[in-house]
Design a protein around this motif. Structure first.
Motif, short mmCIF file in Angstrom:
data_model
loop_
_atom_site.label_atom_id
_atom_site.label_comp_id
_atom_site.label_asym_id
_atom_site.label_seq_id
_atom_site.Cartn_x
_atom_site.Cartn_y
_atom_site.Cartn_z
N PRO A 226 0.83 -1.21 0.00
CA PRO A 226 0.00 0.00 0.00
C PRO A 226 0.87 1.26 0.00
O PRO A 226 1.87 1.35 0.70
CB PRO A 226 -0.79 -0.11 1.31
N GLY A 227 0.49 2.23 -0.84
CA GLY A 227 1.24 3.47 -0.94
C GLY A 227 2.36 3.41 -1.96
O GLY A 227 3.08 4.40 -2.16
N PHE A 228 2.52 2.25 -2.63
CA PHE A 228 3.56 2.08 -3.64
C PHE A 228 2.93 1.47 -4.89
O PHE A 228 2.07 0.61 -4.79
CB PHE A 228 4.68 1.16 -3.13
N SER A 229 3.38 1.89 -6.06
CA SER A 229 2.88 1.31 -7.30
C SER A 229 4.00 0.56 -8.00
O SER A 229 5.16 1.01 -8.01
CB SER A 229 2.31 2.40 -8.21
N GLU A 230 3.66 -0.58 -8.57
CA GLU A 230 4.65 -1.40 -9.28
C GLU A 230 4.91 -0.80 -10.65
O GLU A 230 3.98 -0.55 -11.40
CB GLU A 230 4.15 -2.84 -9.41
N VAL A 231 6.19 -0.57 -10.97
CA VAL A 231 6.54 -0.04 -12.29
C VAL A 231 7.17 -1.10 -13.18
O VAL A 231 7.14 -0.97 -14.40
CB VAL A 231 7.45 1.21 -12.19
N ALA A 232 7.73 -2.15 -12.60
CA ALA A 232 8.32 -3.23 -13.39
C ALA A 232 8.57 -4.44 -12.49
O ALA A 232 8.60 -4.32 -11.26
CB ALA A 232 9.63 -2.79 -14.04
N MET A 233 8.75 -5.59 -13.14
CA MET A 233 9.05 -6.82 -12.40
C MET A 233 9.85 -7.73 -13.32
O MET A 233 9.60 -7.80 -14.52
CB MET A 233 7.74 -7.51 -11.97
N ARG A 234 10.84 -8.40 -12.75
CA ARG A 234 11.63 -9.36 -13.49
C ARG A 234 11.85 -10.60 -12.62
O ARG A 234 12.01 -10.48 -11.40
CB ARG A 234 13.01 -8.80 -13.88
N GLU A 235 11.90 -11.76 -13.26
CA GLU A 235 12.18 -13.01 -12.54
C GLU A 235 13.59 -13.47 -12.89
O GLU A 235 14.03 -13.37 -14.05
CB GLU A 235 11.16 -14.08 -12.91
N HIS A 236 14.31 -13.91 -11.87
CA HIS A 236 15.68 -14.41 -12.02
C HIS A 236 15.78 -15.68 -11.19
O HIS A 236 15.95 -15.62 -9.97
CB HIS A 236 16.70 -13.38 -11.51
N GLY A 237 15.66 -16.84 -11.82
CA GLY A 237 15.73 -18.10 -11.10
C GLY A 237 14.64 -18.18 -10.04
O GLY A 237 13.46 -17.99 -10.33
N ALA A 238 15.03 -18.41 -8.78
CA ALA A 238 14.07 -18.51 -7.68
C ALA A 238 13.64 -17.15 -7.16
O ALA A 238 12.79 -17.05 -6.29
CB ALA A 238 14.68 -19.32 -6.55
N ALA A 239 14.24 -16.08 -7.69
CA ALA A 239 13.95 -14.73 -7.19
C ALA A 239 13.07 -13.96 -8.16
O ALA A 239 13.07 -14.19 -9.37
CB ALA A 239 15.26 -13.98 -6.98
N ARG A 240 12.34 -13.02 -7.57
CA ARG A 240 11.56 -12.05 -8.35
C ARG A 240 11.98 -10.67 -7.85
O ARG A 240 12.05 -10.43 -6.65
CB ARG A 240 10.07 -12.28 -8.12
N VAL A 241 12.29 -9.76 -8.76
CA VAL A 241 12.67 -8.40 -8.40
C VAL A 241 11.55 -7.49 -8.86
O VAL A 241 11.18 -7.47 -10.03
CB VAL A 241 14.01 -8.00 -9.05
N VAL A 242 10.99 -6.75 -7.90
CA VAL A 242 9.89 -5.83 -8.17
C VAL A 242 10.37 -4.40 -7.94
O VAL A 242 10.99 -4.10 -6.91
CB VAL A 242 8.69 -6.14 -7.25
N PHE A 243 10.09 -3.54 -8.91
CA PHE A 243 10.45 -2.13 -8.83
C PHE A 243 9.18 -1.36 -8.47
O PHE A 243 8.17 -1.47 -9.19
CB PHE A 243 11.00 -1.64 -10.17
N LEU A 244 9.23 -0.65 -7.38
CA LEU A 244 8.07 0.08 -6.88
C LEU A 244 8.37 1.57 -6.82
O LEU A 244 9.51 1.98 -6.57
CB LEU A 244 7.73 -0.39 -5.45
N ARG A 245 7.34 2.38 -7.01
CA ARG A 245 7.46 3.83 -6.88
C ARG A 245 6.63 4.28 -5.68
O ARG A 245 5.47 3.89 -5.55
CB ARG A 245 6.96 4.52 -8.14
N ALA A 246 7.21 5.06 -4.80
CA ALA A 246 6.49 5.57 -3.63
C ALA A 246 5.52 6.65 -4.07
O ALA A 246 5.79 7.42 -4.99
CB ALA A 246 7.48 6.15 -2.61
N GLY A 247 4.37 6.69 -3.37
CA GLY A 247 3.42 7.76 -3.60
C GLY A 247 2.26 7.43 -4.46
O GLY A 247 1.96 6.52 -5.04
#
Length: 193
Positions: A172-193
């Motif tokens: 809550p309070g953050f919007s997802e701008v991108a996401m990438r999967e790398h093996g067992a990991a997921r990296v999510v890029f969020l923007r505040a506000g």
């Protein structure tokens, strides 16, 4: 889980400290972000239309759940102005301090030895935040709330959160701008506000 060889080969990927080896604590408590994932994250930060070089260069950075400090040190290597590292594990703190000293980044680095979920008040908010907590404990939403309340996250800051590939993420309070999967990991890029 990484084997000993991959841990011993942990290095800064690019910038002024390119190739600098980083220490990692023994055991499996700390899970350093792999070099290829760090490279992918910084490539996106550097080139994505929602980010750009200015997101890293001269930025105030927070590396929460810092472990070895690889993400924050990578940001400093690429031109960030200052990085604060939050970590509570003693072995990880020792490796983190060793890595900061090896990179000679003491003037631009601050270590906060403590719990990300109970952070001290920030001296100044950060425009770039890295969150890489232990997987499957739902720590990212709780960390975002605690860090926001303590003034660590600047308005419109970019947050780079690493979590398990199958984990759900509500922020809550953050919007997802991108996401990438790398093996067992997921990296999510969020923007505040």
């Amino acid at each position: 889980m990484r084997n000993r060889r991959s841990r011993s080969m942990l290095r800064i990927v690019a910038g002024s400290h390119r190739g600098r080896r980083l220490a990692a604590p023994p055991g499996d408590t700390t899970r350093p972000t792999a070099e290829r994932v760090r490279q992918a994250v910084f490539d996106m930060l550097w080139h994505a239309p929602w980010a750009g070089r200015a997101v890293v260069e001269e930025a105030r950075v927070l590396d929460a759940f810092a472990g070895t400090g690889a993400m924050g040190l990578e940001a400093l290597s690429r031109g960030a102005a200052h990085a604060t590292f939050m970590e509570r594990d003693r072995a990880a703190l020792a490796a983190l301090r060793t890595n900061i000293a090896a990179c000679r980044e003491e003037p631009r680095a601050r270590v906060v030895a403590g719990d990300v979920l109970k952070p001290p008040a920030a001296a100044a908010p950060c425009g770039l935040v890295f969150l890489d907590p232990p997987y499957a404990q739902d720590l990212i939403p709780r960390a975002l709330a605690a860090l926001s309340a303590a003034g660590w996250i600047a308005p419109a800051a970019l947050v780079v959160a690493e979590l398990g590939r199958e984990e759900a993420l509500a922020a809550p309070g953050f919007s997802e701008v991108a996401m990438r999967e790398h093996g067992a990991a997921r990296v999510v890029f969020l923007r505040a506000g």
